[in-house]
Write an enzyme that holds these catalytic residues in place. Structure first.
Site, PDB file in Angstrom:
ATOM      1  NE  ARG A  20      -2.021  -0.070   5.912  1.00  0.00           N
ATOM      2  CZ  ARG A  20      -1.815  -1.161   5.189  1.00  0.00           C
ATOM      3  NH1 ARG A  20      -0.895  -2.029   5.576  1.00  0.00           N
ATOM      4  NH2 ARG A  20      -2.508  -1.388   4.089  1.00  0.00           N
ATOM      5  CB  THR A  68      -0.977  -0.015   1.191  1.00  0.00           C
ATOM      6  OG1 THR A  68      -1.712  -1.228   1.119  1.00  0.00           O
ATOM      7  CG2 THR A  68      -1.944   1.142   1.126  1.00  0.00           C
ATOM      8  CG  HIS A 126      -7.027  -1.687   2.789  1.00  0.00           C
ATOM      9  ND1 HIS A 126      -6.575  -0.599   2.060  1.00  0.00           N
ATOM     10  CD2 HIS A 126      -5.976  -2.539   2.873  1.00  0.00           C
ATOM     11  CE1 HIS A 126      -5.309  -0.802   1.731  1.00  0.00           C
ATOM     12  NE2 HIS A 126      -4.928  -1.971   2.211  1.00  0.00           N
TER      13      HIS A 126
HETATM   14  C1  NCD Z   1      -3.938  -6.032   3.228  1.00  0.00           C
HETATM   15  C2  NCD Z   1      -4.083  -5.191   4.461  1.00  0.00           C
HETATM   16  O1  NCD Z   1      -3.152  -4.478   4.840  1.00  0.00           O
HETATM   17  O2  NCD Z   1      -5.160  -5.209   5.031  1.00  0.00           O
HETATM   18  N1  NCD Z   1      -2.752  -5.793   2.546  1.00  0.00           N
HETATM   19  C3  NCD Z   1      -2.743  -4.862   1.566  1.00  0.00           C
HETATM   20  O3  NCD Z   1      -2.880  -3.686   1.830  1.00  0.00           O
HETATM   21  N2  NCD Z   1      -2.617  -5.285   0.320  1.00  0.00           N
HETATM   22  C4  NCD Z   1      -4.171  -7.463   3.423  1.00  0.00           C
HETATM   23  C5  NCD Z   1      -3.388  -8.155   4.479  1.00  0.00           C
HETATM   24  O4  NCD Z   1      -2.531  -7.579   5.150  1.00  0.00           O
HETATM   25  O5  NCD Z   1      -3.653  -9.350   4.634  1.00  0.00           O
END
Ligand code: NCD
Length: 303
Positions: free
Chosen positions: A101, A52, A129
């Site tokens: 985040r 991300t 998300h």
């Molecule tokens: C996800 C998350 O951070 O929620 N990852 C992401 O951003 N692609 C999925 C995960 O961590 O399993």
């Protein structure tokens, strides 16, 4: 000024416009190479991330902009006790847009209330998300040509997986969606989601065995068991390898079913599946850059 907190912040027609822009970015990247010249993105990550954060940084860099930020709460003033509200006030002086985040549900929302720049929720605890959801939707739309009339299986940690909660919320707006939730008893999708589906009369099933439903699926969304949200190690160890998608299970599936995964993968998809043309998870990561480029352009009013 506009923020992105949940996948529902954009109407379906606004999403169409965003995905059209993302597809244009994919086809004609040179058209956008200087679209954000002089602009700065701040990435404020209080929780671990690879995709991300880097996909946001890649997106802004590909638009000609620059990136500042931190990848770890311990290297920011949060370690000294600063609130997200204060941090965002200060970041508003340094950057034009912020992706945040946070392990606490709602923290990016609190930040957005005090912010002078657009804030993007890049994942808040087990909650939402939205940019992963935009990525998932763009992937489906690009590879299947539509977003309606799918039977989608969501498999793995449906309790703690924020990408799952976000995606369900977004897909209920498209007609003809049927959900099949595949999880161990302990990791079932939260009640507030099944209640919402019942209220809206959207068909869903909850099952434990992946093999049994495989032939019905148009889309299979695999997820990792969310180790960091477990209260005890024992439960995690017991559940982590509950599902392993392998070539034998793929043989049961439709010839045009797509396998999606937000990544990171642990053991839930065997690497032998990677060469199957239906495995779309690495292409999905690529779409994540295009959609974030389109989102940055849109929130900065440059689209
Ligand atoms: C996800 C998350 O951070 O929620 N990852 C992401 O951003 N692609 C999925 C995960 O961590 O399993």
């Amino acid at each position: 000024m506009r923020h992105l907190m949940t996948p529902l912040d954009f109407s379906t027609s606004e999403l169409d416009a965003l995905f059209d822009l993302a597809s244009d970015v994919e086809r004609f990247p040179e058209k956008y190479a200087h679209a954000c010249d002089g602009k700065i993105l701040a990435t404020c990550f209080y929780e671990p991330s690879t995709r991300t954060r880097l996909s946001f940084e890649s997106a802004m860099t590909r638009l000609g902009g620059r990136v500042i930020g931190f990848a770890d709460a311990n290297s920011s003033s949060a370690a000294k006790g600063e609130s997200v509200s204060d941090t965002i006030r200060v970041i508003s002086c340094y950057a034009d847009i912020c992706a945040m985040r946070h392990p606490k549900e709602g923290a990016p929302m609190v930040a957005s209330e005090k912010s002078r720049i657009p804030v993007i929720n890049a994942g808040d605890g087990g909650h939402y998300h939205p940019t992963q959801t935009l990525t998932d939707l763009l992937t489906i739309r690009s590879l299947k040509g539509r977003l309606d009339n799918f039977t989608i299986g969501l498999c793995g940690d449906l309790k703690f997986g924020r990408t799952v909660h976000s995606l369900i919320n977004a897909l209920v707006r498209y007609p003809g969606t049927k959900f099949i939730f595949i999880s161990p008893e302990e990791l079932r999708v939260p009640d507030y989601i099944t209640e919402m589906l019942k209220e809206k009369n959207i068909p869903f099933e909850e099952v434990i065995r992946l093999e049994d439903v495989m032939p019905q699926l148009d889309l299979l969304y695999m997820t990792r068991v969310q180790k960091e949200r477990f209260f005890n190690e024992e439960d995690y160890v017991r559940l982590k390898d509950f599902y392993v998608l392998d070539t034998a299970k793929m043989e049961l599936a439709k010839s045009d079913m797509l396998v999606l995964h937000p990544l990171p993968r642990v053991n839930e998809i065997s690497v032998e599946v990677d060469d199957d043309p239906r495995a779309a998870y690495f292409r999905q990561a690529q779409y994540g850059v295009y959609v974030r480029m389109a989102l940055i352009l849109t929130l900065l009013g440059l689209a």
